[in-house]
Design a protein around this motif. Sequence first.
Motif, PDB file in Angstrom:
ATOM      1  N   CYS A 172     -19.685 -27.021   2.499  1.00  0.00           N
ATOM      2  CA  CYS A 172     -19.322 -28.459   1.206  1.00  0.00           C
ATOM      3  C   CYS A 172     -17.551 -28.301   1.105  1.00  0.00           C
ATOM      4  O   CYS A 172     -17.190 -27.545   0.960  1.00  0.00           O
ATOM      5  N   PRO A 173     -17.210 -29.397   0.719  1.00  0.00           N
ATOM      6  CA  PRO A 173     -15.233 -29.764   1.021  1.00  0.00           C
ATOM      7  C   PRO A 173     -15.067 -29.284  -0.125  1.00  0.00           C
ATOM      8  O   PRO A 173     -13.824 -28.954  -0.388  1.00  0.00           O
ATOM      9  N   PHE A 174     -15.666 -28.231  -0.756  1.00  0.00           N
ATOM     10  CA  PHE A 174     -15.220 -28.147  -2.757  1.00  0.00           C
ATOM     11  C   PHE A 174     -15.306 -27.158  -2.542  1.00  0.00           C
ATOM     12  O   PHE A 174     -15.120 -26.334  -3.639  1.00  0.00           O
ATOM     13  N   ARG A 175     -16.115 -26.331  -2.151  1.00  0.00           N
ATOM     14  CA  ARG A 175     -16.161 -25.320  -1.955  1.00  0.00           C
ATOM     15  C   ARG A 175     -14.982 -24.116  -2.655  1.00  0.00           C
ATOM     16  O   ARG A 175     -15.834 -23.460  -3.284  1.00  0.00           O
ATOM     17  N   THR A 176     -13.761 -24.184  -2.332  1.00  0.00           N
ATOM     18  CA  THR A 176     -13.054 -23.683  -2.434  1.00  0.00           C
ATOM     19  C   THR A 176     -12.747 -24.114  -4.646  1.00  0.00           C
ATOM     20  O   THR A 176     -11.983 -23.319  -5.520  1.00  0.00           O
ATOM     21  N   ASN A 177     -13.260 -24.959  -4.720  1.00  0.00           N
ATOM     22  CA  ASN A 177     -13.544 -25.442  -6.164  1.00  0.00           C
ATOM     23  C   ASN A 177     -14.454 -24.349  -7.061  1.00  0.00           C
ATOM     24  O   ASN A 177     -14.718 -24.722  -8.850  1.00  0.00           O
ATOM     25  N   CYS A 178     -15.448 -23.915  -6.591  1.00  0.00           N
ATOM     26  CA  CYS A 178     -16.755 -23.839  -6.578  1.00  0.00           C
ATOM     27  C   CYS A 178     -17.256 -22.253  -6.785  1.00  0.00           C
ATOM     28  O   CYS A 178     -17.589 -21.401  -7.734  1.00  0.00           O
ATOM     29  N   THR A 179     -16.775 -21.560  -5.705  1.00  0.00           N
ATOM     30  CA  THR A 179     -16.691 -20.158  -5.254  1.00  0.00           C
ATOM     31  C   THR A 179     -15.775 -19.398  -4.658  1.00  0.00           C
ATOM     32  O   THR A 179     -15.235 -20.133  -4.231  1.00  0.00           O
ATOM     33  N   LYS A 180     -15.612 -17.926  -5.250  1.00  0.00           N
ATOM     34  CA  LYS A 180     -14.585 -17.364  -4.471  1.00  0.00           C
ATOM     35  C   LYS A 180     -15.751 -15.881  -3.323  1.00  0.00           C
ATOM     36  O   LYS A 180     -15.204 -15.614  -2.616  1.00  0.00           O
ATOM     37  N   ALA A 210     -20.843 -31.778  -6.250  1.00  0.00           N
ATOM     38  CA  ALA A 210     -21.216 -32.332  -4.825  1.00  0.00           C
ATOM     39  C   ALA A 210     -22.978 -33.078  -5.234  1.00  0.00           C
ATOM     40  O   ALA A 210     -23.147 -33.914  -4.187  1.00  0.00           O
ATOM     41  N   GLY A 211     -23.433 -33.434  -5.709  1.00  0.00           N
ATOM     42  CA  GLY A 211     -25.050 -33.978  -5.890  1.00  0.00           C
ATOM     43  C   GLY A 211     -26.178 -32.970  -5.357  1.00  0.00           C
ATOM     44  O   GLY A 211     -26.953 -33.485  -4.996  1.00  0.00           O
ATOM     45  N   LYS A 212     -25.958 -31.985  -4.793  1.00  0.00           N
ATOM     46  CA  LYS A 212     -26.506 -31.289  -4.115  1.00  0.00           C
ATOM     47  C   LYS A 212     -27.902 -30.580  -5.700  1.00  0.00           C
ATOM     48  O   LYS A 212     -27.255 -30.005  -6.069  1.00  0.00           O
ATOM     49  N   THR A 213     -28.807 -30.910  -4.724  1.00  0.00           N
ATOM     50  CA  THR A 213     -29.704 -30.326  -6.063  1.00  0.00           C
ATOM     51  C   THR A 213     -30.859 -28.668  -5.190  1.00  0.00           C
ATOM     52  O   THR A 213     -30.419 -28.643  -4.495  1.00  0.00           O
ATOM     53  N   THR A 214     -31.837 -27.723  -6.326  1.00  0.00           N
ATOM     54  CA  THR A 214     -31.546 -26.979  -6.157  1.00  0.00           C
ATOM     55  C   THR A 214     -32.852 -26.491  -7.104  1.00  0.00           C
ATOM     56  O   THR A 214     -32.646 -26.538  -8.016  1.00  0.00           O
ATOM     57  N   ASN A 215     -34.059 -25.443  -6.072  1.00  0.00           N
ATOM     58  CA  ASN A 215     -34.904 -25.605  -7.600  1.00  0.00           C
ATOM     59  C   ASN A 215     -35.502 -23.875  -6.922  1.00  0.00           C
ATOM     60  O   ASN A 215     -36.299 -23.465  -7.773  1.00  0.00           O
ATOM     61  N   ASN A 216     -34.211 -23.215  -6.438  1.00  0.00           N
ATOM     62  CA  ASN A 216     -34.210 -21.962  -6.661  1.00  0.00           C
ATOM     63  C   ASN A 216     -34.421 -21.359  -7.577  1.00  0.00           C
ATOM     64  O   ASN A 216     -32.915 -20.740  -8.083  1.00  0.00           O
ATOM     65  N   TRP A 217     -35.332 -21.018  -8.819  1.00  0.00           N
ATOM     66  CA  TRP A 217     -35.102 -21.110  -9.774  1.00  0.00           C
ATOM     67  C   TRP A 217     -35.744 -19.330  -9.712  1.00  0.00           C
ATOM     68  O   TRP A 217     -37.138 -19.061  -9.796  1.00  0.00           O
ATOM     69  N   SER A 218     -34.861 -18.144 -10.178  1.00  0.00           N
ATOM     70  CA  SER A 218     -36.185 -16.603 -10.580  1.00  0.00           C
ATOM     71  C   SER A 218     -35.565 -16.395 -11.623  1.00  0.00           C
ATOM     72  O   SER A 218     -33.901 -16.519 -12.581  1.00  0.00           O
ATOM     73  N   GLU A 219     -36.564 -15.358 -12.618  1.00  0.00           N
ATOM     74  CA  GLU A 219     -36.126 -15.374 -13.874  1.00  0.00           C
ATOM     75  C   GLU A 219     -35.845 -13.389 -13.977  1.00  0.00           C
ATOM     76  O   GLU A 219     -36.547 -12.880 -13.265  1.00  0.00           O
ATOM     77  N   ARG A 220     -35.433 -13.636 -15.248  1.00  0.00           N
ATOM     78  CA  ARG A 220     -34.786 -12.213 -14.769  1.00  0.00           C
ATOM     79  C   ARG A 220     -35.491 -12.145 -17.228  1.00  0.00           C
ATOM     80  O   ARG A 220     -34.233 -11.821 -17.585  1.00  0.00           O
ATOM     81  N   SER A 221     -35.879 -11.534 -17.035  1.00  0.00           N
ATOM     82  CA  SER A 221     -36.885 -11.410 -18.199  1.00  0.00           C
ATOM     83  C   SER A 221     -35.912 -10.305 -19.352  1.00  0.00           C
ATOM     84  O   SER A 221     -35.627 -10.561 -20.623  1.00  0.00           O
ATOM     85  N   LYS A 222     -35.951  -8.943 -18.763  1.00  0.00           N
ATOM     86  CA  LYS A 222     -34.789  -8.725 -19.203  1.00  0.00           C
ATOM     87  C   LYS A 222     -33.366  -8.462 -20.274  1.00  0.00           C
ATOM     88  O   LYS A 222     -33.531  -8.511 -21.307  1.00  0.00           O
ATOM     89  N   GLU A 223     -32.893  -9.843 -19.349  1.00  0.00           N
ATOM     90  CA  GLU A 223     -31.999 -10.388 -20.165  1.00  0.00           C
ATOM     91  C   GLU A 223     -31.922 -11.235 -20.511  1.00  0.00           C
ATOM     92  O   GLU A 223     -31.149 -12.911 -21.048  1.00  0.00           O
ATOM     93  N   SER A 224     -32.847 -11.776 -20.658  1.00  0.00           N
ATOM     94  CA  SER A 224     -33.553 -12.987 -20.986  1.00  0.00           C
ATOM     95  C   SER A 224     -33.009 -14.195 -20.487  1.00  0.00           C
ATOM     96  O   SER A 224     -32.309 -15.189 -20.975  1.00  0.00           O
TER      97      SER A 224
END
Length: 548
Positions: free
Chosen positions: A436-444, A408-422
Amino acid sequence: MSLFREPLPPIPQETAKVVRAITRRKKNLYVTFADEIGPVYVADDFADAYSKRGQPGLSPVLLLLVTLIQFIENLSDRAVVEALQFRIDLKYFLHLPLDYDGFDPSVLTEFRQRLIKLDATKVLLDKLLDVAIEKGLLKSSKQRTDSTHVLASVRDLNRLELVFETMRLALEFLIDWNFEWLESIAQPEWAHRYAQPCFNFRIPKKEKDKANWIANIGRDGYFLLEEIDKLENLALIDHPRISTLRKIWEQQFVVENDHPKKGPRLRKDDEYTIASSEMIVSPHDSDARLGTKRGFQHKGYKTHITETCDENAPHLISHVETTSATTTDVEMRPLIEKRLGEKGLSPLEHIVDAGYTDVKTMKEASDNGLDVIGPMQMCTSWQDKAGKGFALADFQIDWDTRQAICPAGKTTNNWSERSKESSLHIKFEVKHCSACPFRTNCTKGTGPRTLQVKERDLFDALARFRKRQDTEEFKKKYSIRAGVEGTISQAVRRSGGRRSRYLGLAKTHLQIAATAAALNILRLANWLIELPLAKTRKSPLSLLSVPA
Ligand code: SF4
């Protein structure tokens, strides 16, 4: 000087004369191997394996070759000694005189124990491979690996039979260990209660009777362990029969303090506190574990067989590993590759099925010049499975700016690392996803969309591996993997490899290593005789298949 203290003596003239006469028209596997390959093992390989007591005339080299014949022919200890007495080709293979009359089969049991004690199991296969290299009969640039299950040499027990049999075996051991002590602490009812092995039909059927029966066994076990601990005899406490009793009681029983009269009871399914890899399934073989694969369960071990598969050379088994039934294939592949490297047999291509593939170890192998050819697990998200909706591939990942852009063209820079699982956890913003109008296509889920991605180098490698497996070149290379199934079939059908002949992981591994060496002798001889490889059987029903 005994017959076999030194390397095998020359083949006796009489034996050679008779063998020449009867193999003039048809070649024999043992005779061909003895003539063309010659001695493989020498006495120095087993200097410490000579028996210090009894049977001083038998060389470990002879006993080792007899052990390998057992697995070429799938013979018991007694049957192989009988075969030695009556088969001339075996006498020729072992450089024995025609009147050789064998030895006591129990010597083979003692020999196996000495081999394990000396950690000499790997000599069986490795010496043979060294000789194959010397003779120019081993090419190792392509190798393939697969695993199969090995059933433990024990009766399948349910949990009630398991605890009963554990207690019974501990008491039987203690009778031999110190009868007077056991008699002084034994409860009067033990003689009757534990006189017979436990079978399901002997267990009370009514729930109340069954609970009492279990509680009595639990109490007996706890009481016995307490009395043993009072002796402060470490050798007794650490004896396998006693330590197995202690472990199984810890694993299977729970004592309800609020109901002291009820006594111990078996744990419910959600009350187990240890991993299945630790769970003992039989007191007769405390190394055996319950393995599960695609709904099929077995109690025992797992073996991994690696074989060479270059053209214009015999396909020889280059390595075997035997593990607990609960060890996964993917854990074993890097170890197998390391062991091959130690033998100087590192392949350029290692062909494996999806059970052995993992992007991290495959990338490491690739960086070291080893191409692991095997299909990667495909994405398992509901979008990938359904073939619709926004899957990971529909998102753009900008590694330099650490941003992700959704369809949908939305941007995020909310990244966090999980070192144990690389891996990285990327989360889109609530304000974007909730409206978001596409929400049902994206997440349950009820929250914003999140993504789990591997770190950059692994993410790129994974994409590369997945792209490669759609190419014709990959499919052609991967197609030779199936040949290792034939080797597993040969180990099972020719050498009885489906079930362990012995108890314990070390002896089961000895059986697998001996089977591998035996099949290599067979394959080298067949190659020298120029016997063509068996063709893959096609089902007659394949004639019915019509192109779509
Ligand atoms: S639900 Fe969120 S992540 Fe998915 S498309 Fe919409 S805004 Fe983008």
